[in-house]
Enzyme design. Structure first.
Site, PDB file in Angstrom:
ATOM      1  N   LYS A  13     -26.052  49.779  26.459  1.00 34.56           N
ATOM      2  CA  LYS A  13     -25.825  49.486  25.035  1.00 34.56           C
ATOM      3  C   LYS A  13     -26.314  48.075  24.688  1.00 34.56           C
ATOM      4  O   LYS A  13     -27.060  47.871  23.732  1.00 34.56           O
ATOM      5  CB  LYS A  13     -24.325  49.604  24.678  1.00 34.56           C
ATOM      6  CG  LYS A  13     -23.737  50.990  24.946  1.00 34.56           C
ATOM      7  CD  LYS A  13     -22.281  51.095  24.515  1.00 34.56           C
ATOM      8  CE  LYS A  13     -21.329  50.179  25.271  1.00 34.56           C
ATOM      9  NZ  LYS A  13     -21.220  50.438  26.719  1.00 34.56           N
ATOM     10  N   ARG A  88     -14.086  52.655  20.048  1.00 31.32           N
ATOM     11  CA  ARG A  88     -13.989  53.083  21.438  1.00 31.32           C
ATOM     12  C   ARG A  88     -12.837  54.057  21.633  1.00 31.32           C
ATOM     13  O   ARG A  88     -12.601  54.518  22.745  1.00 31.32           O
ATOM     14  CB  ARG A  88     -13.696  51.842  22.260  1.00 31.32           C
ATOM     15  CG  ARG A  88     -14.570  51.676  23.473  1.00 31.32           C
ATOM     16  CD  ARG A  88     -14.126  50.379  24.115  1.00 31.32           C
ATOM     17  NE  ARG A  88     -14.833  50.091  25.290  1.00 31.32           N
ATOM     18  CZ  ARG A  88     -15.870  49.266  25.348  1.00 31.32           C
ATOM     19  NH1 ARG A  88     -16.344  48.674  24.283  1.00 31.32           N
ATOM     20  NH2 ARG A  88     -16.435  49.030  26.506  1.00 31.32           N
ATOM     21  N   ARG A 123     -25.983  43.853  37.693  1.00 33.96           N
ATOM     22  CA  ARG A 123     -26.081  43.157  36.403  1.00 33.96           C
ATOM     23  C   ARG A 123     -25.732  41.671  36.549  1.00 33.96           C
ATOM     24  O   ARG A 123     -24.807  41.296  37.232  1.00 33.96           O
ATOM     25  CB  ARG A 123     -25.122  43.785  35.391  1.00 33.96           C
ATOM     26  CG  ARG A 123     -25.019  42.950  34.107  1.00 33.96           C
ATOM     27  CD  ARG A 123     -24.426  43.697  32.965  1.00 33.96           C
ATOM     28  NE  ARG A 123     -23.079  44.169  33.228  1.00 33.96           N
ATOM     29  CZ  ARG A 123     -22.416  44.939  32.375  1.00 33.96           C
ATOM     30  NH1 ARG A 123     -22.997  45.332  31.262  1.00 33.96           N
ATOM     31  NH2 ARG A 123     -21.201  45.342  32.670  1.00 33.96           N
ATOM     32  N   ARG A 156     -20.094  39.436  35.737  1.00 29.37           N
ATOM     33  CA  ARG A 156     -18.841  39.578  34.989  1.00 29.37           C
ATOM     34  C   ARG A 156     -17.689  39.928  35.920  1.00 29.37           C
ATOM     35  O   ARG A 156     -17.864  40.702  36.856  1.00 29.37           O
ATOM     36  CB  ARG A 156     -19.000  40.687  33.935  1.00 29.37           C
ATOM     37  CG  ARG A 156     -19.489  40.159  32.620  1.00 29.37           C
ATOM     38  CD  ARG A 156     -19.887  41.236  31.639  1.00 29.37           C
ATOM     39  NE  ARG A 156     -18.957  42.351  31.513  1.00 29.37           N
ATOM     40  CZ  ARG A 156     -19.156  43.369  30.680  1.00 29.37           C
ATOM     41  NH1 ARG A 156     -20.236  43.400  29.914  1.00 29.37           N
ATOM     42  NH2 ARG A 156     -18.295  44.358  30.606  1.00 29.37           N
ATOM     43  N   ARG A 167     -12.932  51.618  34.502  1.00 32.58           N
ATOM     44  CA  ARG A 167     -13.514  51.610  33.154  1.00 32.58           C
ATOM     45  C   ARG A 167     -14.164  52.955  32.836  1.00 32.58           C
ATOM     46  O   ARG A 167     -14.082  53.454  31.715  1.00 32.58           O
ATOM     47  CB  ARG A 167     -14.554  50.478  33.043  1.00 32.58           C
ATOM     48  CG  ARG A 167     -13.908  49.108  32.867  1.00 32.58           C
ATOM     49  CD  ARG A 167     -14.856  47.975  33.219  1.00 32.58           C
ATOM     50  NE  ARG A 167     -16.031  47.882  32.398  1.00 32.58           N
ATOM     51  CZ  ARG A 167     -17.146  47.246  32.760  1.00 32.58           C
ATOM     52  NH1 ARG A 167     -17.204  46.624  33.930  1.00 32.58           N
ATOM     53  NH2 ARG A 167     -18.173  47.210  31.955  1.00 32.58           N
TER      54      ARG A 167
END
Ligand code: AP5
Ligand code: MG
Length: 223
Positions: A13, A88, A123, A156, A167
């Site tokens: 996203k 969400r 990431r 992160r 998640r």
């Protein structure tokens, strides 16, 4: 134009948001980035959000709806915006509808969980801007360094494997019902319904960008 990007954690996203905001000259409203900024600034919302995010859970609907309401009232949103990470949950989607926000299109990016785990573990992010890299598929020019500012990149806190699984689990339970919610609304004869675009999020970042652009162009022609 007003868009919603819908997709699991790590679906891309944030990556695709950059292209869409450039193309349509609209701001990206990433609720995750807003919460991380609040955490860094130690605001009351940030203090509340930190524990929840680190556990991989969702911040309450009440807080998130309030944040969005304030954000979209700002001047830079008057010609549109891209929502990345909101809504969400169904209550968040209902709240947006109750605010009479007319959304042009919901773009769903669909990626398998195994690929998501690969993407998230590689990431790296530039904390201040939210710019995102991947150590293999989208590396920075210099290892561990943001291309634009020269700042160090970080991983992160919620990108640890156990938290990512949590998640994804929460995404399936609480967020994925939004796919039916928006696609059924899009198929209805309600003139206020947003269009719905489904994108298989595999392939290169550029290929996915091109697919999104052409689907949105096609949607525009038919509406
Ligand atoms: P948020 O920051 O929104 O996290 P998320 O939804 O889990 O999504 P991510 O940012 O992890 O993934 P992304 O889809 O943006 O993928 P990216 O482009 O980075 O939210 C964080 C937390 O805040 C939530 O868990 C929750 O606690 C809270 N929160 C936020 N909004 C909330 C709300 N509305 N209600 C309640 N709580 C809320 O890509 C991932 C990686 O893959 C990158 O490394 C990228 O370079 C790479 N990549 C991208 N595309 C490709 C490709 N095509 N091929 C290969 N690699 C790729
Ligand atoms: Mg993101």
């Amino acid at each position: 134009m007003r868009f919603i990007l819908l997709g699991a954690p790590g679906a891309g996203k944030g990556t695709q948001a950059k292209y869409l905001t450039e193309r349509y000259a609209i701001p990206q409203i990433s609720t995750g980035d807003m919460l991380r900024a609040a955490i860094s600034a130690k605001t009351p919302v940030g203090v509340l959000a930190k524990e929840v995010i680190d556990r991989g859970e969702l911040v309450s609907d009440e807080v998130m709806i309030g944040l969005i309401q304030d954000r979209i009232a700002l001047d830079d949103c008057k010609d549109g915006y891209l929502l990345d990470g909101f809504p969400r949950t169904l209550p968040q989607a209902h709240a947006l509808r109750d605010m009479q926000v007319r959304v042009d299109a919901v773009v769903e990016i669909d990626v398998e969980h195994s690929e998501i785990i690969r993407r998230i573990s590689g990431r790296r992010v530039h904390e201040e801007s939210g710019r995102t890299y991947h150590i293999e598929s989208k590396p920075p020019l210099k290892d561990g360094i943001d291309d634009a500012t020269g700042d160090p990149l970080v991983q992160r806190e919620d990108d640890r494997e156990e938290t990512v699984k949590r998640r994804l689990d929460i995404y399936e339970k609480q967020t994925s019902p939004l796919k039916a919610y928006y696609s059924e609304w899009a198929a209805s004869d309600d003139a206020a319904a947003p269009g719905y675009v489904y994108i298989k999020g595999v392939g290169s970042v550029d290929d996915i960008r091109d697919k999104i652009f052409s689907e949105l162009d096609a949607l525009n022609k038919t509406s």
